[in-house]
Scaffold this active site. Structure first.
Site, PDB file in Angstrom:
ATOM      1  CE  LYS A  71      -2.003   2.748   3.177  1.00 49.45           C
ATOM      2  NZ  LYS A  71      -1.818   3.923   2.383  1.00 49.45           N
TER       3      LYS A  71
ATOM      4  CD  GLU B 155      10.001  12.127  12.063  1.00 53.64           C
ATOM      5  OE1 GLU B 155       8.842  11.574  12.077  1.00 53.64           O
ATOM      6  OE2 GLU B 155      10.929  11.494  11.378  1.00 53.64           O
TER       7      GLU B 155
HETATM    8  P1  NAI Z   1       1.607   7.946   8.396  1.00 55.18           P
HETATM    9  O1  NAI Z   1       2.375   7.191   9.454  1.00 55.18           O
HETATM   10  O2  NAI Z   1       0.137   8.277   8.790  1.00 55.18           O
HETATM   11  O3  NAI Z   1       1.694   7.241   6.969  1.00 55.18           O
HETATM   12  C1  NAI Z   1       2.577   6.361   6.746  1.00 55.18           C
HETATM   13  C2  NAI Z   1       1.780   5.164   5.822  1.00 55.18           C
HETATM   14  O4  NAI Z   1       0.771   4.619   6.641  1.00 55.18           O
HETATM   15  C3  NAI Z   1       0.701   5.753   4.716  1.00 55.18           C
HETATM   16  O5  NAI Z   1       0.762   4.859   3.763  1.00 55.18           O
HETATM   17  C4  NAI Z   1      -0.524   5.763   5.455  1.00 55.18           C
HETATM   18  O6  NAI Z   1      -1.761   5.521   4.883  1.00 55.18           O
HETATM   19  C5  NAI Z   1      -0.424   4.571   6.360  1.00 55.18           C
HETATM   20  N1  NAI Z   1      -1.405   4.715   7.497  1.00 55.18           N
HETATM   21  C6  NAI Z   1      -1.704   5.702   8.275  1.00 55.18           C
HETATM   22  N2  NAI Z   1      -2.590   5.180   9.396  1.00 55.18           N
HETATM   23  C7  NAI Z   1      -2.347   3.928   9.261  1.00 55.18           C
HETATM   24  C8  NAI Z   1      -2.908   2.789   9.997  1.00 55.18           C
HETATM   25  N3  NAI Z   1      -3.887   3.117  11.261  1.00 55.18           N
HETATM   26  N4  NAI Z   1      -2.610   1.542   9.911  1.00 55.18           N
HETATM   27  C9  NAI Z   1      -2.020   1.325   8.832  1.00 55.18           C
HETATM   28  N5  NAI Z   1      -1.486   2.292   7.942  1.00 55.18           N
HETATM   29  C10 NAI Z   1      -1.689   3.273   8.313  1.00 55.18           C
HETATM   30  O7  NAI Z   1       2.382   9.390   8.442  1.00 55.18           O
HETATM   31  P2  NAI Z   1       1.917  10.878   7.854  1.00 55.18           P
HETATM   32  O8  NAI Z   1       0.433  11.248   8.589  1.00 55.18           O
HETATM   33  O9  NAI Z   1       1.761  10.937   6.345  1.00 55.18           O
HETATM   34  O10 NAI Z   1       3.139  11.721   8.416  1.00 55.18           O
HETATM   35  C11 NAI Z   1       2.909  12.417   9.740  1.00 55.18           C
HETATM   36  C12 NAI Z   1       4.418  12.332  10.279  1.00 55.18           C
HETATM   37  O11 NAI Z   1       4.980  11.040  10.468  1.00 55.18           O
HETATM   38  C13 NAI Z   1       5.327  13.037   9.677  1.00 55.18           C
HETATM   39  O12 NAI Z   1       4.965  14.480   9.787  1.00 55.18           O
HETATM   40  C14 NAI Z   1       6.659  12.653   9.761  1.00 55.18           C
HETATM   41  O13 NAI Z   1       7.091  13.194  11.202  1.00 55.18           O
HETATM   42  C15 NAI Z   1       6.418  11.206  10.193  1.00 55.18           C
HETATM   43  N6  NAI Z   1       6.705  10.296   8.978  1.00 55.18           N
HETATM   44  C16 NAI Z   1       7.809   9.608   9.162  1.00 55.18           C
HETATM   45  C17 NAI Z   1       7.948   8.921   7.969  1.00 55.18           C
HETATM   46  C18 NAI Z   1       9.287   7.916   7.853  1.00 55.18           C
HETATM   47  O14 NAI Z   1      10.075   7.558   6.911  1.00 55.18           O
HETATM   48  N7  NAI Z   1       9.801   7.504   8.966  1.00 55.18           N
HETATM   49  C19 NAI Z   1       7.452   8.729   6.828  1.00 55.18           C
HETATM   50  C20 NAI Z   1       6.186   9.501   6.762  1.00 55.18           C
HETATM   51  C21 NAI Z   1       5.745  10.270   7.779  1.00 55.18           C
END
Ligand code: NAI
Ligand code: MG
Length: 489
Positions: A190, A396
């Site tokens: 996904k 972060e």
């Molecule tokens: P997120 O963690 O919500 O999104 C990452 C992935 O997880 C996306 O594909 C999303 O659709 C999916 N996702 C969201 N909720 C989920 C759930 N309950 N169960 C399974 N999958 C789920 O991150 P978001 O909201 O896009 O960004 C928020 C913050 O997270 C950013 O500001 C950053 O600080 C951090 N982040 C860190 C990343 C990394 O590479 N470590 C990547 C993206 C965001």
């Protein structure tokens, strides 16, 4: 040509150099299940936009529970034949995928930049070549697993649910899929909701190389789709990269389920500059550490620790270097800083910048460029007078915002660098080899770069400690989460 510094323009004048190739983007993108593009049973769609223009690019299918069910079923059905193929045969598919990514590299790069906002020179020179490299590298392992785990029997784990973020869309897909496929697993992937297009184009590549139907299924959608994958009873392994918040949720949901799990989460990585370092090189490392991909990098060097005698020099040189960073059209080959991936992310970054000023830190930015009127933009910036207790030094931000602090002794640098709930990466800059080994050994972080930063390679394991997650991706270590090891062979 170098021109005189002016207040409204960059000191280095360039002509516009936009990408000239047009990439075909369909109006609608369906789900890729069982080797075919299919309409979502949910009948639900969402728009993906170009964050540098705010224009809609396409409608993307939003997979509901029934769609995720279908994808998992397709992956289950494909598993026996795929896992019984010889490693050599699986390797051939991976090589073919890698080569096809290379052949379509320019198209992938443009699409990645349009959908996600990152500068074309990064998509072109980093994301897409590295994605191809991951498939090449793992193609090489597919028929050598018995040597990777010498003396043990090696079996695939089963159906893998893989959820990836928006900061390196194609590259994260490659990081997840390549080792899983090499080890004989089948996958349900996904992509993130703001950046689905390159994963869907990768599905076209799977069709082109004749990957057996169901071996990889791509289901698009937001958090709910991700949760349906995580909670599906026929998923044997979950691999997630994203926020620590969602990572913790997934850990709770999978606990006691027998599913194996790897998490690659956030970071607040320290970049440590000792007074004996080559300062001009260190400035380049600082810049690539925090401003690469607009700071949308989990291992971004977002906390800079500078040894006191060189603090003023580093700050002065950093300010000067900021002036030469070009912010703007991500499709322009001269652009260094593209668009912030989404409006929501821009608001998050702005909130942290405001907090930094409210809590008493000093903001520095070089707003020499006039920004386009549409799109989500953030000038690269840094803060001085930062206290360890400040929010910007602890949380972060995931944007081009750097906290600069100082230290007097290596012990103090280590104590302050390790004073975080995260542990993804760190950087050490010094001319002294002994100091590198001493400091690197004592840093609590999964990846430590010395006299460089943000360098990636398929053969090098990547992953964190503490709240940055667990498990490794890349290298021989990255194979481990995708195999079940048995007794002696
Ligand atoms: P997120 O963690 O919500 O999104 C990452 C992935 O997880 C996306 O594909 C999303 O659709 C999916 N996702 C969201 N909720 C989920 C759930 N309950 N169960 C399974 N999958 C789920 O991150 P978001 O909201 O896009 O960004 C928020 C913050 O997270 C950013 O500001 C950053 O600080 C951090 N982040 C860190 C990343 C990394 O590479 N470590 C990547 C993206 C965001
Ligand atoms: Mg988008």
């Amino acid at each position: 040509m170098m021109a005189e510094a002016q207040s409204t323009t960059s000191p280095w004048e360039y002509s516009d150099a936009p990408e000239s190739i047009q990439v075909d983007i369909a109006k609608k993108y369906q789900l890729f299940i069982g080797g075919k593009f299919v309409s979502p049973k949910s009948r639900s769609w969402f728009a993906t936009t170009n964050p540098s223009t705010e224009k809609k690019l396409a409608d993307i299918a939003s997979a509901g529970k029934a769609d995720v069910n279908a994808a998992v079923l397709a992956a289950r059905r494909a598993l026996p034949a795929w896992s019984k193929l010889t490693g050599c045969e699986r390797g051939k598919y991976l090589y073919a995928i890698a080569r096809r990514i290379q052949e379509r590299a320019r198209e992938f790069a443009i699409l990645e930049t349009m959908d996600g906002g990152k500068p074309i020179k990064e998509s072109r020179d980093v994301d897409i070549p590295l994605a191809a490299q991951h498939f090449f590298y793992h193609a090489g392992w597919a028929d050598k697993l018995e040597y990777a785990f010498s003396g043990r029997t090696v079996k695939p784990v089963g159906v893998c649910g893989q959820i990836i973020p928006w900061n390196f869309p194609l590259l994260m897909a490659a990081w997840k899929l390549a080792p899983a496929l090499a080890c004989g697993n089948t996958c349900v992937l996904k992509p993130a909701e703001t950046t689905s297009l390159t994963a869907l184009r990768l599905a076209e590549v799977f069709e082109e190389v004749g990957l057996p139907p169901g071996v990889v299924n791509v289901v698009t959608g937001a958090g709910e789709t991700g949760a349906a994958i995580v909670n599906h009873p026929n998923i044997q392994k979950v691999a997630f990269t994203g926020s620590t918040e969602v990572g913790k949720l997934i850990m709770n949901q999978t606990a006691g389920s027998g599913k194996s799990l790897t998490l690659e989460l956030g970071g607040k990585s320290a970049n440590i500059i000792f007074a004996d370092a080559a300062i001009d090189q260190a400035i380049e490392g600082i810049v690539s550490g925090i401003y690469f991909n607009q700071g949308h990098v989990c291992c971004a060097g977002s906390r800079l620790f500078v040894e006191e005698p060189v603090l003023d020099t580093v700050v002065k040189k950093l300010k000067h270097r900021l002036k030469s960073l070009r912010v703007g059209d991500p499709l322009d080959k001269n652009t260094d800083i593209g668009a912030i991936n989404s409006k929501a992310q821009l608001q998050t970054i702005q909130k942290y910048i405001d907090l930094g000023e409210d809590e008493g830190a000093t903001y520095h930015s070089c707003q020499t460029e006039r920004l386009p009127s549409k799109g989500y933009w953030c000038h690269p910036c840094f803060f001085t007078d930062v206290q360890p207790s400040h929010t910007i030094a602890r949380e972060e931000i995931f944007g081009p915002v750097l906290s600069v602090m100082s230290f007097r002794t290596p012990e103090e640098a280590l104590m302050r660098a390790n004073n975080t709930r995260y542990g993804l990466a760190a950087g050490v800059w010094t001319e002294k080899g002994a100091k590198i080994f001493d400091v690197a050994k004592k840093l609590d972080a999964g990846v430590i770069w010395c006299n460089t930063y943000n360098k990636f390679d398929a053969s090098s394991p990547f992953g964190g400690v503490k709240e940055s997650g667990f498990g490794r991706e890349g290298g021989i270590q990255g194979l481990r989460p995708y195999v079940k090891l048995g007794g002696t062979s």
